[in-house]
Scaffold this active site. Sequence first.
Site, mmCIF file in Angstrom:
data_model
loop_
_atom_site.group_PDB
_atom_site.id
_atom_site.type_symbol
_atom_site.label_atom_id
_atom_site.label_comp_id
_atom_site.label_asym_id
_atom_site.label_seq_id
_atom_site.Cartn_x
_atom_site.Cartn_y
_atom_site.Cartn_z
ATOM 1 N N ALA A 17 15.129 54.943 -116.881
ATOM 2 C CA ALA A 17 14.225 53.901 -117.371
ATOM 3 C C ALA A 17 13.705 54.236 -118.762
ATOM 4 O O ALA A 17 13.717 53.379 -119.673
ATOM 5 C CB ALA A 17 13.060 53.724 -116.397
ATOM 6 N N LYS A 81 33.260 48.741 -111.424
ATOM 7 C CA LYS A 81 32.800 48.289 -110.101
ATOM 8 C C LYS A 81 32.970 46.775 -110.033
ATOM 9 O O LYS A 81 32.426 46.053 -110.877
ATOM 10 C CB LYS A 81 31.323 48.674 -109.919
ATOM 11 C CG LYS A 81 30.689 48.126 -108.664
ATOM 12 C CD LYS A 81 29.234 48.580 -108.534
ATOM 13 C CE LYS A 81 28.553 47.882 -107.367
ATOM 14 N NZ LYS A 81 27.113 48.154 -107.301
ATOM 15 N N GLU A 438 17.233 29.593 -105.859
ATOM 16 C CA GLU A 438 15.911 29.247 -106.380
ATOM 17 C C GLU A 438 15.724 29.806 -107.786
ATOM 18 O O GLU A 438 16.209 30.900 -108.079
ATOM 19 C CB GLU A 438 14.817 29.883 -105.501
ATOM 20 C CG GLU A 438 14.993 29.699 -104.024
ATOM 21 C CD GLU A 438 14.346 28.422 -103.513
ATOM 22 O OE1 GLU A 438 13.813 27.660 -104.332
ATOM 23 O OE2 GLU A 438 14.394 28.195 -102.302
HETATM 24 P P1 FAD Z 1 12.986 59.241 -112.951
HETATM 25 O O1 FAD Z 1 14.433 59.408 -113.036
HETATM 26 O O2 FAD Z 1 12.268 59.927 -111.834
HETATM 27 O O3 FAD Z 1 12.379 59.730 -114.321
HETATM 28 C C1 FAD Z 1 11.002 60.018 -114.454
HETATM 29 C C2 FAD Z 1 10.786 60.719 -115.768
HETATM 30 O O4 FAD Z 1 9.400 60.924 -115.951
HETATM 31 C C3 FAD Z 1 11.456 62.089 -115.852
HETATM 32 O O5 FAD Z 1 11.974 62.284 -117.148
HETATM 33 C C4 FAD Z 1 10.286 63.038 -115.619
HETATM 34 O O6 FAD Z 1 10.493 64.299 -116.207
HETATM 35 C C5 FAD Z 1 9.181 62.278 -116.325
HETATM 36 N N1 FAD Z 1 7.831 62.664 -115.903
HETATM 37 C C6 FAD Z 1 7.252 62.469 -114.701
HETATM 38 N N2 FAD Z 1 6.010 63.006 -114.713
HETATM 39 C C7 FAD Z 1 5.811 63.510 -115.957
HETATM 40 C C8 FAD Z 1 4.748 64.189 -116.594
HETATM 41 N N3 FAD Z 1 3.614 64.475 -115.940
HETATM 42 N N4 FAD Z 1 4.903 64.574 -117.870
HETATM 43 C C9 FAD Z 1 6.058 64.312 -118.539
HETATM 44 N N5 FAD Z 1 7.097 63.684 -117.994
HETATM 45 C C10 FAD Z 1 6.972 63.288 -116.723
HETATM 46 N N6 FAD Z 1 19.392 52.283 -109.030
HETATM 47 C C11 FAD Z 1 20.500 51.566 -109.296
HETATM 48 O O7 FAD Z 1 20.455 50.669 -110.138
HETATM 49 N N7 FAD Z 1 21.669 51.836 -108.654
HETATM 50 C C12 FAD Z 1 21.752 52.757 -107.686
HETATM 51 O O8 FAD Z 1 22.835 52.990 -107.155
HETATM 52 C C13 FAD Z 1 20.583 53.460 -107.321
HETATM 53 N N8 FAD Z 1 20.595 54.366 -106.322
HETATM 54 C C14 FAD Z 1 19.422 54.979 -105.971
HETATM 55 C C15 FAD Z 1 19.377 55.801 -104.847
HETATM 56 C C16 FAD Z 1 18.179 56.354 -104.439
HETATM 57 C C17 FAD Z 1 18.131 57.207 -103.197
HETATM 58 C C18 FAD Z 1 17.004 56.150 -105.200
HETATM 59 C C19 FAD Z 1 15.699 56.794 -104.800
HETATM 60 C C20 FAD Z 1 17.039 55.372 -106.329
HETATM 61 C C21 FAD Z 1 18.230 54.754 -106.705
HETATM 62 N N9 FAD Z 1 18.275 53.900 -107.789
HETATM 63 C C22 FAD Z 1 19.405 53.198 -108.061
HETATM 64 C C23 FAD Z 1 17.120 53.762 -108.651
HETATM 65 C C24 FAD Z 1 17.347 54.575 -109.918
HETATM 66 O O9 FAD Z 1 17.581 55.920 -109.583
HETATM 67 C C25 FAD Z 1 16.140 54.464 -110.831
HETATM 68 O O10 FAD Z 1 15.773 53.131 -110.991
HETATM 69 C C26 FAD Z 1 16.462 55.010 -112.189
HETATM 70 O O11 FAD Z 1 17.014 56.284 -112.099
HETATM 71 C C27 FAD Z 1 15.246 55.044 -113.048
HETATM 72 O O12 FAD Z 1 14.405 56.084 -112.637
HETATM 73 P P2 FAD Z 1 13.158 56.384 -113.524
HETATM 74 O O13 FAD Z 1 13.604 56.644 -114.915
HETATM 75 O O14 FAD Z 1 12.166 55.296 -113.303
HETATM 76 O O15 FAD Z 1 12.531 57.695 -112.857
#
Ligand code: FAD
Length: 506
Positions: A17, A81, A438
């Site tokens: 993200a 895919k 929708e």
């Molecule tokens: P994260 O990857 O958790 O990143 C969080 C970031 O914040 C990291 O860089 C971390 O270091 C940082 N951070 C946190 N706290 C602090 C702090 N205090 N100080 C500094 N940095 C901090 N999505 C799909 O579209 N397709 C899929 O097939 C899919 N499969 C999934 C399977 C599972 C089991 C799960 C749980 C999720 C899946 N997702 C999937 C969702 C997908 O993994 C996430 O939407 C995507 O990886 C984005 O994650 P994120 O960046 O929000 O969070």
Amino acid sequence: MSAPPIRKIVIVGGGTAGWMAAAALSKVLGAMPGLAITLIESEAIGTVGVGEATIPQIVHFNKLLGINEAEFMRETHATYKLGIEFVDWTRLGHSYVHPFGQYGIDMLGIEFHHFWLKGLALGDATALDAYSIGAMAGKAGRFYWPETGNPNSPLARLAYAFQFDAGRYARFLRRRAEEAGVTRVEGRVTQIEQHPETGFVTRVALENGTQVDGELFIDCSGFRSLLLGQTLGVPFLDWSKWLPCDRAVAISCTKRETGAEDQPLTRSTARKAGWQWRIPLQHRVGNGHVYASAFMSEDEATETLLAHLDGTPLASPNHIRFTGGHRTRVWEKNVVALGLAGGFLEPLESTAIHLVQSGIARLLAYFPSTAFTQVEIDRFNAETAQDYLDIRDFLVLHYKATARNDSEFWNYCRTLDPPDGLKAKLDMFRSSGRIVREHNELFTETSWLSVMACQGIVASDHHPAAALLPDDEVLRRLSHVRGVIASAVSQMPTQDQFLASIGGAI
Ligand code: FAD
């Protein structure tokens, strides 16, 4: 007089993200003089480490960033895919593909599936897969780009997405974002300062003493939801009643050693208390078991996963806990959450990365000045909440529409009262074969049809116009469409040949 523009954007988190946001904002807004974008991430905390299957909208995201597809495939070790193969969902031993793209061809301006329904009533029991070029090419291990210039080509009804290594994708985007001027700060955020009167976030402080000021904060901190949830206290809307899966155990494997080429499909196999994913990449295979902790222990879930791998594990299992739902407002004051910080619906239809993408697009559409007009924030939140709701109903359909009665979990899912929107869709399809899409919702008629029809929801009628076409003509046309699709698929290269031909193979 208009309020001053935002000059300092701070992104907290560098998972998929965070880096998607950094790459897109720097691409679109980067040329604005005086705008600074900073991303803070903590290597010690790391990322969630999963999230590798996508849906076709990602192709547009990559195009917006000017990404060369062959370079992207190579660097992220990606595969194509064409849909998701659902195994054992309808009943044990059954499988079907929920394909991207569309079924059949337009006939007399009426949706194709009404003719398929009439064919069924006439005794032609051919499954829907045979009318989808995506499903057939996927099962045959073949791939080619959609033919956009020729609406009469079966390839015009194809759509595709990617399966990639999430860590590599984040690094790929990071390079682009840094080249476009994004500043990356390493370290753990330990303090968040707010304006004493407005409560707006003004600054974050890191463990190492670094302080970063901002005007707009984008919370990409993952499940921690550091700013939106922990600091601003925006409540979480819990949907686990409808989506009881709340745990996952994931593990990557080597590619199986038979030398067989992989299909350009994600596979989802229903298990006793959830389901297992298989996501083939170029260099390895991602596997995971999503399950409901109320119906299965962590040990049993892990054993189930390990018993169904077709390669050698590359690491130890990664256990993840989550709750299905979302923050009631993903934009609060000057904080906008993207990704897991804003919400999560289990990964059955690979929608989470798409929600990051649509969140970025929406943020750009409603991009604030320092005035942060509430009416725009409310609109942003209402649209986002609708997205989550639409996706939730589509996910619930997979669990509800099943004949499985072989475990407590499936009995719970099969007999639960569906949410109102899903119930209305089921009633409409059952009575007339019609599918109502929708408010431009994410999942199209193809998707709803695929899961409803292939998971045993029976339409008792079809469009009256299909009834006007003579029976033998309907059967002839159905057979013709199947033939055209089979012939087109036989001329497509295999996925591996295609990747090699564009320079996308590793
Ligand atoms: P994260 O990857 O958790 O990143 C969080 C970031 O914040 C990291 O860089 C971390 O270091 C940082 N951070 C946190 N706290 C602090 C702090 N205090 N100080 C500094 N940095 C901090 N999505 C799909 O579209 N397709 C899929 O097939 C899919 N499969 C999934 C399977 C599972 C089991 C799960 C749980 C999720 C899946 N997702 C999937 C969702 C997908 O993994 C996430 O939407 C995507 O990886 C984005 O994650 P994120 O960046 O929000 O969070």
